[in-house]
Design a protein around this motif. Structure first.
Motif, PDB file in Angstrom:
ATOM      1  N   THR A 141       2.411   6.539   6.635  1.00 55.99           N
ATOM      2  CA  THR A 141       1.482   5.914   5.592  1.00 55.99           C
ATOM      3  C   THR A 141       1.785   6.758   4.361  1.00 55.99           C
ATOM      4  O   THR A 141       2.501   7.722   4.261  1.00 55.99           O
ATOM      5  CB  THR A 141       0.018   6.267   5.865  1.00 55.99           C
ATOM      6  N   ARG A 142       1.163   6.312   3.242  1.00 54.58           N
ATOM      7  CA  ARG A 142       1.318   6.802   1.860  1.00 54.58           C
ATOM      8  C   ARG A 142       1.048   8.283   1.900  1.00 54.58           C
ATOM      9  O   ARG A 142       1.769   8.933   1.179  1.00 54.58           O
ATOM     10  CB  ARG A 142       0.345   5.894   0.916  1.00 54.58           C
ATOM     11  N   ASP A 143       0.200   8.813   2.512  1.00 61.04           N
ATOM     12  CA  ASP A 143      -0.242  10.129   2.757  1.00 61.04           C
ATOM     13  C   ASP A 143       0.716  10.969   3.509  1.00 61.04           C
ATOM     14  O   ASP A 143       0.531  12.153   3.960  1.00 61.04           O
ATOM     15  CB  ASP A 143      -1.723  10.498   3.091  1.00 61.04           C
ATOM     16  N   THR A 149      -2.332   2.274   4.623  1.00 61.49           N
ATOM     17  CA  THR A 149      -3.135   2.597   3.485  1.00 61.49           C
ATOM     18  C   THR A 149      -3.816   1.207   3.054  1.00 61.49           C
ATOM     19  O   THR A 149      -4.822   1.110   2.480  1.00 61.49           O
ATOM     20  CB  THR A 149      -2.194   2.973   2.406  1.00 61.49           C
ATOM     21  N   ALA A 150      -2.969  -0.066   3.321  1.00 61.74           N
ATOM     22  CA  ALA A 150      -3.358  -1.229   2.658  1.00 61.74           C
ATOM     23  C   ALA A 150      -3.207  -1.943   4.168  1.00 61.74           C
ATOM     24  O   ALA A 150      -2.240  -2.166   4.732  1.00 61.74           O
ATOM     25  CB  ALA A 150      -2.539  -1.768   1.631  1.00 61.74           C
ATOM     26  N   ASP A 159       3.020   2.049   2.351  1.00 63.18           N
ATOM     27  CA  ASP A 159       3.330   2.741   3.663  1.00 63.18           C
ATOM     28  C   ASP A 159       4.809   2.013   3.926  1.00 63.18           C
ATOM     29  O   ASP A 159       5.002   1.127   3.585  1.00 63.18           O
ATOM     30  CB  ASP A 159       2.138   1.793   4.814  1.00 63.18           C
ATOM     31  N   GLY A 174       0.665  -1.258   0.108  1.00 65.40           N
ATOM     32  CA  GLY A 174       0.155   0.107  -0.001  1.00 65.40           C
ATOM     33  C   GLY A 174       0.740   1.279  -0.068  1.00 65.40           C
ATOM     34  O   GLY A 174       0.265   2.363  -0.102  1.00 65.40           O
TER      35      GLY A 174
END
Length: 160
Positions: free
Chosen positions: A102-104, A131-132, A82, A80
């Motif tokens: 996290t991805r964000d 994220t995943a 991360d 994801g």
């Protein structure tokens, strides 16, 4: 989580310190000795420093000076996007904490070492916002050797 047959990687920690300037927490060294580089449930990939059999160009310390920029060192990733990191704020690696990015780019920090962190995540005692979601039920570790063999058999590693 059962140790994989033929798992574990022999990292020369003294050479890693001499060549790269890094030292690592004891629980991580023990994890690498028993499990090595690979993934938990084909979901959480765990990286290592290079070792004598290391087959890849990049590794845990690729282009990462000590101390690391921003005080973070990535030891794992998931599909994801991360990142699983250490906050290397203390010269004593036994004092490092776990950070999830996290991805964000949201950061979540856990005041524990990698062994305690993985045990809590695998047992379900710690649910981390990712994220995943991690597919680790049942928790099975696949070494890089097993993954390479599987991918060769499936034709995914042409020319490797």
């Amino acid at each position: 989580m059962a140790a994989p047959v033929g798992g574990g990687d022999s990292v020369d920690w003294g050479t890693i310190r001499a060549d790269y300037g890094w030292q690592f927490p004891n629980d991580y060294k023990e994890f690498v000795a028993v499990y090595g580089m690979g993934s938990i449930g084909d979901s959480l990939f765990i990286s290592t420093p290079p070792f004598s059999e290391y087959p890849y160009a990049s590794h845990l310390l690729s282009e990462t000076p000590y101390p690391p920029p921003g005080g973070l060192l990535c030891w794992g990733t998931n599909e994801g996007g991360d990142d699983f990191l250490w906050r290397c704020a203390d010269a004593d690696p036994e004092q490092w904490t776990i950070v999830i990015r996290t991805r964000d780019q949201t950061l979540h920090e856990y005041d524990m070492g990698i062994g305690e962190f993985l045990l809590n995540v695998i047992s379900g005692n710690l649910v981390i916002p990712l994220t995943a979601s991690l597919e680790i039920d049942p928790p099975v570790f696949e070494t890089w050797r097993e993954e390479d063999l599987r991918m060769k058999e499936e034709g995914e590693l042409e020319g490797f």
